[in-house]
Write an enzyme that holds these catalytic residues in place. Structure first.
Site, short mmCIF file in Angstrom:
data_model
loop_
_atom_site.label_atom_id
_atom_site.label_comp_id
_atom_site.label_asym_id
_atom_site.label_seq_id
_atom_site.Cartn_x
_atom_site.Cartn_y
_atom_site.Cartn_z
N ASP A 60 0.84 -1.21 0.00
CA ASP A 60 0.00 0.00 0.00
C ASP A 60 0.87 1.25 0.00
OD1 ASP A 60 -2.54 -1.20 0.01
OD2 ASP A 60 -2.40 -1.59 2.16
N GLU A 137 -4.72 10.08 4.45
CA GLU A 137 -5.04 11.05 5.50
C GLU A 137 -3.97 12.11 5.62
OE1 GLU A 137 -2.14 8.98 6.46
OE2 GLU A 137 -3.73 7.69 7.17
N LYS A 179 -8.19 4.12 11.62
CA LYS A 179 -8.76 2.95 12.32
C LYS A 179 -7.99 2.69 13.62
CE LYS A 179 -10.32 -1.78 11.77
NZ LYS A 179 -9.63 -2.25 12.98
P1 NAD Z 1 3.98 1.54 6.76
O1 NAD Z 1 4.85 0.77 5.86
O2 NAD Z 1 4.32 1.58 8.21
O3 NAD Z 1 2.48 1.05 6.52
C1 NAD Z 1 1.61 0.99 7.51
C2 NAD Z 1 0.56 -0.09 7.23
O4 NAD Z 1 -0.60 0.59 6.83
C3 NAD Z 1 0.86 -1.14 6.16
O5 NAD Z 1 0.54 -2.40 6.67
C4 NAD Z 1 -0.09 -0.77 5.03
O6 NAD Z 1 -0.53 -1.90 4.29
C5 NAD Z 1 -1.22 -0.18 5.80
N1 NAD Z 1 -2.08 0.71 5.04
C6 NAD Z 1 -1.71 1.74 4.24
N2 NAD Z 1 -2.80 2.30 3.72
C7 NAD Z 1 -3.87 1.60 4.18
C8 NAD Z 1 -5.26 1.71 4.01
N3 NAD Z 1 -5.78 2.66 3.26
N4 NAD Z 1 -6.05 0.85 4.68
C9 NAD Z 1 -5.53 -0.12 5.47
N5 NAD Z 1 -4.23 -0.27 5.67
C10 NAD Z 1 -3.41 0.59 5.03
O7 NAD Z 1 3.88 3.04 6.31
P2 NAD Z 1 3.74 3.58 4.85
O8 NAD Z 1 3.90 2.49 3.88
O9 NAD Z 1 4.59 4.76 4.82
O10 NAD Z 1 2.21 3.99 4.85
C11 NAD Z 1 1.79 5.21 5.37
C12 NAD Z 1 0.48 5.00 6.02
O11 NAD Z 1 0.70 4.30 7.23
C13 NAD Z 1 -0.20 6.28 6.42
O12 NAD Z 1 -1.00 6.79 5.40
C14 NAD Z 1 -0.98 5.88 7.64
O13 NAD Z 1 -2.33 5.64 7.34
C15 NAD Z 1 -0.38 4.58 8.08
N6 NAD Z 1 0.07 4.74 9.47
C16 NAD Z 1 -0.56 4.02 10.41
C17 NAD Z 1 -0.24 4.18 11.73
C18 NAD Z 1 -0.99 3.39 12.74
O14 NAD Z 1 -1.88 2.62 12.35
N7 NAD Z 1 -0.71 3.56 14.03
C19 NAD Z 1 0.73 5.08 12.12
C20 NAD Z 1 1.37 5.80 11.14
C21 NAD Z 1 1.02 5.64 9.80
#
Ligand code: NAD
Length: 282
Positions: A60, A137, A179
């Protein structure tokens, strides 16, 4: 199939320009090389310049990067995601399904699945503005101390927020960071934005709503930080640090992201179940 039909299909493929982008992992490089060869053999033009279709190889995160790479060409580009691990939210194909992908691209008639994206406009003290688009986001946090900001919805002062920060997510982004913050999962055909708090302070003195808020397409959300020092704004997988922010406006963008519609584009609820629940065991 007549000769004429074959020629027509060949012409369609050679008319179609495809860009492939991949992350630095060895597995992605291998998939990239295989896919490149298969597409060339089938008459597709491979070019990063003005492509009709952008294929991201990775996860993703890679699709998010592809989106930002081509965000100025959203009206003419359609995306396809190939995942080198388990299936992701924006990825329709696994790395062992390249033949299926090429076959589907050969049969492609231009059909697409479209999702809303977020438009973030930041205004600075000197009057400068900066506009950024997000697929998942945009989150804002104050760099070192508690963030304090007024939340305004459609010019109505809604609340004064105190806490770690605020996330504003798209429907497809609702399953990502949103989420984890306790926000709701939103079906992407609902054109709405979700405002979700990150660790708000709630006590006798300070009060916020405490739950996430979902606003429809026409509504505008504004954040007015009370301090002019550094704030960190994370947009998908990019992070910016800005000072002297006067106001940030969030709206659904006029453009959408388009994906190539194919039999492999599984339903949203299937993806949610597969990612978060898995098979139910009796
Ligand atoms: P990353 O490699 O740490 O990815 C984070 C995870 O988020 C991966 O497993 C990816 O498959 C999943 N992901 C990404 N978009 C998604 C979506 N629309 N629905 C469900 N899962 C999704 O970080 P990255 O690759 O740089 O991705 C950035 C994204 O990571 C940001 O847009 C943010 O949404 C997410 N993120 C999540 C957290 C958290 O859940 N605590 C914290 C920081 C960022």
């Amino acid at each position: 199939m007549t000769v004429w039909e074959i020629v027509m299909i060949q012409m369609k493929n050679t008319d179609k320009k495809i860009a492939i982008i991949r992350n630095r992992k060895r597995q992605s490089e291998q998939v990239y090389q295989d896919l490149k060869q298969k597409l060339k053999q089938n008459g597709f033009i491979l070019t990063p310049k003005n492509p009709d279709i952008v294929i991201s190889v990775g996860g993703d995160g890679m699709l998010l990067s592809a989106f930002h790479m081509y965000e100025e060409q959203l009206d003419r580009v359609r995306f396809v995601g190939v995942h080198t691990g388990h299936l992701g939210f924006y990825t329709d194909y696994r790395d062992f399904e390249l033949d299926k992908l090429v076959e589907n691209l050969k049969l492609d008639t231009g059909a697409q699945v479209s999702y809303p994206i977020l438009n973030v406009k930041i205004t600075f003290e000197n009057g400068d503005t900066r506009t950024i688009r997000a697929l998942n986001e945009a989150t804002i946090k104050r760099s070192d101390r508690t963030m304090v900001a007024d939340v305004i919805i459609n010019r109505v002062h809604f609340e004064r927020f105190r806490g770690d920060g605020i996330s504003v997510s798209t429907p497809t982004g609702s399953t990502a960071y949103n989420k984890s913050l306790g926000g709701a999962v939103l079906h992407p055909t609902i054109e709405a934005l979700q405002v979700t708090e990150i660790a708000s302070l709630n006590n006798r003195v300070y009060r916020t709503l405490g739950s996430s808020v979902i606003v429809p397409k026409k509504d505008k959300i504004e954040l007015v930080p009370t301090r002019s020092d550094y704030h960190t704004i994370a947009v998908d997988n990019q992070t910016f640090s800005f000072k002297n922010i006067v106001r940030i406006e969030y709206q659904i963008d006029n453009h959408k992201i388009h994906f190539v519609a194919s039999p492999s584009h599984t339903s949203f609820w299937n993806r949610v179940r597969d990612s978060f629940i898995g098979e139910c065991k009796e």
